[in-house]
Design a protein around this motif. Structure first.
Motif, PDB file in Angstrom:
ATOM      1  N   ARG A 204      28.848  -5.161  -5.834  1.00  0.00           N
ATOM      2  CA  ARG A 204      27.302  -5.361  -5.971  1.00  0.00           C
ATOM      3  C   ARG A 204      26.889  -4.883  -4.521  1.00  0.00           C
ATOM      4  NH1 ARG A 204      28.547 -11.027  -6.719  1.00  0.00           N
ATOM      5  NH2 ARG A 204      28.721 -11.007  -4.206  1.00  0.00           N
ATOM      6  N   ASN A 205      28.551  -4.507  -3.241  1.00  0.00           N
ATOM      7  CA  ASN A 205      28.034  -3.816  -1.950  1.00  0.00           C
ATOM      8  C   ASN A 205      28.267  -2.565  -2.392  1.00  0.00           C
ATOM      9  OD1 ASN A 205      28.167  -6.197  -0.412  1.00  0.00           O
ATOM     10  ND2 ASN A 205      30.889  -6.020   0.464  1.00  0.00           N
ATOM     11  N   LEU A 206      28.405  -2.054  -3.106  1.00  0.00           N
ATOM     12  CA  LEU A 206      28.839  -0.683  -3.368  1.00  0.00           C
ATOM     13  C   LEU A 206      26.878  -0.302  -4.002  1.00  0.00           C
ATOM     14  CD1 LEU A 206      30.268   1.877  -3.741  1.00  0.00           C
ATOM     15  CD2 LEU A 206      30.697   1.897  -6.671  1.00  0.00           C
ATOM     16  N   THR A 207      26.860  -1.361  -4.873  1.00  0.00           N
ATOM     17  CA  THR A 207      25.006  -0.692  -5.570  1.00  0.00           C
ATOM     18  C   THR A 207      24.220  -0.979  -4.299  1.00  0.00           C
ATOM     19  OG1 THR A 207      25.502  -1.967  -7.813  1.00  0.00           O
ATOM     20  CG2 THR A 207      23.630  -1.527  -6.687  1.00  0.00           C
ATOM     21  N   ILE A 208      24.897  -1.329  -3.352  1.00  0.00           N
ATOM     22  CA  ILE A 208      23.713  -1.911  -1.873  1.00  0.00           C
ATOM     23  C   ILE A 208      23.749  -0.214  -1.377  1.00  0.00           C
ATOM     24  CG2 ILE A 208      22.759  -2.880   0.247  1.00  0.00           C
ATOM     25  CD1 ILE A 208      23.887  -5.659  -0.945  1.00  0.00           C
ATOM     26  N   LEU A 209      25.256  -0.112  -1.210  1.00  0.00           N
ATOM     27  CA  LEU A 209      25.017   1.232   0.073  1.00  0.00           C
ATOM     28  C   LEU A 209      24.651   3.097  -0.893  1.00  0.00           C
ATOM     29  CD1 LEU A 209      29.036  -0.499   1.555  1.00  0.00           C
ATOM     30  CD2 LEU A 209      26.115  -0.156   2.519  1.00  0.00           C
ATOM     31  N   SER A 210      24.572   2.140  -2.046  1.00  0.00           N
ATOM     32  CA  SER A 210      24.506   3.443  -3.105  1.00  0.00           C
ATOM     33  C   SER A 210      22.345   4.168  -2.883  1.00  0.00           C
ATOM     34  CB  SER A 210      24.410   3.475  -4.229  1.00  0.00           C
ATOM     35  OG  SER A 210      25.713   3.242  -4.397  1.00  0.00           O
ATOM     36  N   ASN A 211      21.881   2.557  -2.551  1.00  0.00           N
ATOM     37  CA  ASN A 211      20.803   3.300  -2.071  1.00  0.00           C
ATOM     38  C   ASN A 211      20.246   4.144  -0.617  1.00  0.00           C
ATOM     39  OD1 ASN A 211      17.765   2.577  -1.206  1.00  0.00           O
ATOM     40  ND2 ASN A 211      18.134   0.858  -3.121  1.00  0.00           N
ATOM     41  N   ARG A 212      19.871   5.459  -1.016  1.00  0.00           N
ATOM     42  CA  ARG A 212      19.416   6.228   0.219  1.00  0.00           C
ATOM     43  C   ARG A 212      18.709   5.608   1.215  1.00  0.00           C
ATOM     44  NH1 ARG A 212      19.082  11.681  -2.321  1.00  0.00           N
ATOM     45  NH2 ARG A 212      21.406  12.225  -3.234  1.00  0.00           N
ATOM     46  N   MET A 213      18.117   4.313   1.398  1.00  0.00           N
ATOM     47  CA  MET A 213      16.261   3.894   2.065  1.00  0.00           C
ATOM     48  C   MET A 213      17.374   3.137   2.812  1.00  0.00           C
ATOM     49  SD  MET A 213      12.940   2.338   1.192  1.00  0.00           S
ATOM     50  CE  MET A 213      11.935   3.280   0.702  1.00  0.00           C
ATOM     51  N   TYR A 214      18.343   2.131   1.744  1.00  0.00           N
ATOM     52  CA  TYR A 214      18.701   1.057   2.835  1.00  0.00           C
ATOM     53  C   TYR A 214      19.497   2.331   3.742  1.00  0.00           C
ATOM     54  CZ  TYR A 214      21.469  -3.308   3.540  1.00  0.00           C
ATOM     55  OH  TYR A 214      22.295  -4.194   3.605  1.00  0.00           O
ATOM     56  N   ILE A 215      20.758   2.403   3.206  1.00  0.00           N
ATOM     57  CA  ILE A 215      20.936   3.104   4.552  1.00  0.00           C
ATOM     58  C   ILE A 215      20.105   4.016   5.600  1.00  0.00           C
ATOM     59  CG2 ILE A 215      23.118   5.573   4.010  1.00  0.00           C
ATOM     60  CD1 ILE A 215      24.437   2.464   3.530  1.00  0.00           C
ATOM     61  N   ARG A 216      20.083   5.158   5.596  1.00  0.00           N
ATOM     62  CA  ARG A 216      18.483   5.093   6.322  1.00  0.00           C
ATOM     63  C   ARG A 216      18.370   4.675   7.519  1.00  0.00           C
ATOM     64  NH1 ARG A 216      16.916   8.430   2.831  1.00  0.00           N
ATOM     65  NH2 ARG A 216      15.045   7.219   1.872  1.00  0.00           N
ATOM     66  N   ASN A 217      17.600   2.758   7.061  1.00  0.00           N
ATOM     67  CA  ASN A 217      17.212   1.793   7.368  1.00  0.00           C
ATOM     68  C   ASN A 217      18.643   1.355   8.315  1.00  0.00           C
ATOM     69  OD1 ASN A 217      14.547   2.539   6.167  1.00  0.00           O
ATOM     70  ND2 ASN A 217      14.143   0.847   5.426  1.00  0.00           N
ATOM     71  N   VAL A 218      19.515   1.031   7.827  1.00  0.00           N
ATOM     72  CA  VAL A 218      20.419   0.346   7.994  1.00  0.00           C
ATOM     73  C   VAL A 218      20.998   1.567   9.477  1.00  0.00           C
ATOM     74  CG1 VAL A 218      22.753  -0.294   8.628  1.00  0.00           C
ATOM     75  CG2 VAL A 218      21.266  -0.646   6.684  1.00  0.00           C
ATOM     76  N   ILE A 219      21.233   2.544   9.695  1.00  0.00           N
ATOM     77  CA  ILE A 219      21.547   3.749  10.589  1.00  0.00           C
ATOM     78  C   ILE A 219      20.615   3.515  11.875  1.00  0.00           C
ATOM     79  CG2 ILE A 219      22.748   5.494  10.692  1.00  0.00           C
ATOM     80  CD1 ILE A 219      23.288   6.206   7.978  1.00  0.00           C
ATOM     81  N   MET A 220      18.795   3.898  11.588  1.00  0.00           N
ATOM     82  CA  MET A 220      17.857   3.381  12.481  1.00  0.00           C
ATOM     83  C   MET A 220      17.516   2.687  12.798  1.00  0.00           C
ATOM     84  SD  MET A 220      16.390   6.101  12.033  1.00  0.00           S
ATOM     85  CE  MET A 220      14.620   6.075  12.224  1.00  0.00           C
ATOM     86  N   ASN A 221      18.865   1.017  12.529  1.00  0.00           N
ATOM     87  CA  ASN A 221      18.423  -0.035  13.461  1.00  0.00           C
ATOM     88  C   ASN A 221      19.234   0.020  14.273  1.00  0.00           C
ATOM     89  OD1 ASN A 221      15.707  -0.982  13.040  1.00  0.00           O
ATOM     90  ND2 ASN A 221      16.548  -2.281  12.218  1.00  0.00           N
ATOM     91  N   GLY A 222      20.549   0.595  13.239  1.00  0.00           N
ATOM     92  CA  GLY A 222      21.881   0.492  14.530  1.00  0.00           C
ATOM     93  C   GLY A 222      21.590   1.096  15.786  1.00  0.00           C
ATOM     94  N   LEU A 223      21.651   2.622  15.602  1.00  0.00           N
ATOM     95  CA  LEU A 223      20.839   3.672  16.543  1.00  0.00           C
ATOM     96  C   LEU A 223      19.807   2.317  17.741  1.00  0.00           C
ATOM     97  CD1 LEU A 223      20.410   6.629  14.622  1.00  0.00           C
ATOM     98  CD2 LEU A 223      22.395   5.900  16.414  1.00  0.00           C
ATOM     99  N   LEU A 224      18.487   2.281  17.089  1.00  0.00           N
ATOM    100  CA  LEU A 224      17.772   1.402  18.092  1.00  0.00           C
ATOM    101  C   LEU A 224      18.688   0.353  18.818  1.00  0.00           C
ATOM    102  CD1 LEU A 224      14.619   1.060  15.284  1.00  0.00           C
ATOM    103  CD2 LEU A 224      15.221   3.138  17.300  1.00  0.00           C
ATOM    104  N   TYR A 225      19.120  -0.349  18.247  1.00  0.00           N
ATOM    105  CA  TYR A 225      19.897  -1.239  18.900  1.00  0.00           C
ATOM    106  C   TYR A 225      21.228  -1.248  19.502  1.00  0.00           C
ATOM    107  CZ  TYR A 225      21.592  -6.937  19.600  1.00  0.00           C
ATOM    108  OH  TYR A 225      22.124  -8.027  20.081  1.00  0.00           O
TER     109      TYR A 225
END
Length: 395
Positions: A204-225
């Motif tokens: 499940r985690n691999l499926t989620i982390l394979s989604n490019r939009m998901y990864i971009r959004n996560v990294i963006m919010n990590g940088l913003l926070y």
């Protein structure tokens, strides 16, 4: 989707939103006390600042598994067990004899909090869908924003009148009330259950982390926070130690920074129908101008409260404006795995912010220039991520 009346859904969401601010509250109520904690244990500021880093590491690491627990065992039971651990760690922190005991308990506190916040964030996608889901996710982020608004002011007064230990007694008391509300009034909201198996979790985690939009959004919010976390790590020493303002006065400044983040999420709510790409481009451009202006002000003028607080206020407003967009986009990609998607989002975003706090411990606190330059780097990384997103969308 769980079948309840609209009023009941809103009430259940309200209870979940009482818990979500704890992740920020547990940082920001303690921030005005950082210089005092260093004096209490007779240690360097860098070691004291690591009490934020260890908390963030615990908060991030546990969420790799917290969502899977939530998807397998529901929202309520994992929350209740984690809350008990959180309460024990919180009430034991004031009894710490060394800074290392405090660092360890902060790690446990962060891990327990990560395990209980992940299922509470998943209550919203359990109950709502469509436009109602996006609106409630914005309210969820707004609720999370309340912690950085009120916590520094409360922490400043508690530090001034009662000392740093009072922060954790207050935090534990608030959490106990939330525990009782969830225990007696919140039903189980999860309808999609997945077998708890490490192989399935990995898939499940691999499926989620394979989604490019998901990864971009996560990294963006990590940088913003990271912008908020860096100010929380460095700000107390710049404002209290170098500029000689009191803990109460720093609490008021930090309250304004938290208010800016909240106003950003409110602005997002009112402009929810506006084209997302335009909102993102405008906000990131404004953040780059603001951070560069902070650098120029640091070089051209002696350090003062105004040239520290105003740029951070404006950066927090823009970051708060962007944050809900990336959260709702990412979680909506996986409607049958919201627990896992939520937990991975928190794990990566908070881990990035945790690295930001560790970086803050290395920055010199005699001037705001290192902080301003770090903001420029963070915003530039965000712009780079957005540029990659636009190029991929074009293809």
């Amino acid at each position: 989707m769980v079948s309840h009346s609209h009023f009941a859904k809103v009430f259940f969401a309200f209870m979940a939103m009482l818990i979500v601010p704890l992740s920020g509250l547990s940082i920001d109520i303690y921030v005005p006390s950082l210089p005092a904690v260093g004096q209490y244990f007779h240690v360097s500021k860098s070691l004291v600042q690591l009490s934020i880093t260890t908390y963030m590491i615990g908060l991030g690491m546990i969420q790799l598994f917290a969502g899977s627990f939530s998807d397998s065992f529901g929202r309520k039971k994992p929350f209740l067990i984690s809350m008990v651990i959180f309460l024990i760690a919180t009430f034991f922190i004031p009894a710490s004899n060394t800074i290392y005991q405090l660092l360890f308990l902060r790690f446990i506190q962060g891990a327990a909090l990560g395990a209980m916040v992940a299922p509470m964030r998943s209550v919203i996608p359990d109950l709502f869908e469509g436009d109602d889901y996006h609106k409630m996710m914005t309210y969820m982020v707004m609720a999370w924003s309340i912690g950085p608004i009120i916590a520094p002011a409360i922490g400043g007064y508690l530090q001034h009148y009662f000392g740093w230990k009072a922060n954790f007694y207050f935090l534990g008391s608030y959490s106990a009330v939330g525990f009782l509300l969830i225990l007696f009034f919140l039903p189980e909201t999860s309808t999609h259950r997945h077998r708890f198996h490490l192989g399935d979790i990995f898939q499940r985690n691999l499926t989620i982390l394979s989604n490019r939009m998901y990864i971009r959004n996560v990294i963006m919010n990590g940088l913003l926070y990271s912008i908020l976390i860096l100010f929380s790590t460095v700000g107390p020493f710049l404002i209290q130690t170098v500029l000689h303002y009191s803990a109460i006065q720093f609490g008021h400044i930090a309250l304004l920074i938290g208010l800016a983040w909240f106003l950003g999420t409110m602005t997002n709510r009112f402009l929810i129908a506006a084209p997302q790409d335009q909102k993102i481009k405008f906000s990131l451009s404004a953040m780059l101008i603001i951070s560069l202006s902070m650098v120029f002000a640091a070089i051209a003028h002696p350090m003062n409260l105004f040239i520290i607080a105003l740029p951070v206020f404006l950066l927090a407003w823009c970051a708060g404006f962007l944050f809900p967009t990336y959260v709702s986009q990412a979680i909506s990609l996986f409607p049958t795995m919201t627990g896992s998607a939520n937990s991975l989002f928190g794990a990566v975003a908070f881990s990035i912010a945790g690295l930001g706090s560790a970086l803050g411990a290395l920055l010199k606190s005699g001037t705001q220039l290192p902080l301003a330059l770090t903001f420029v780097v963070l915003v530039t990384l965000c712009i780079g991520m957005q540029f990659v997103r636009c190029r991929q969308a074009a293809y």
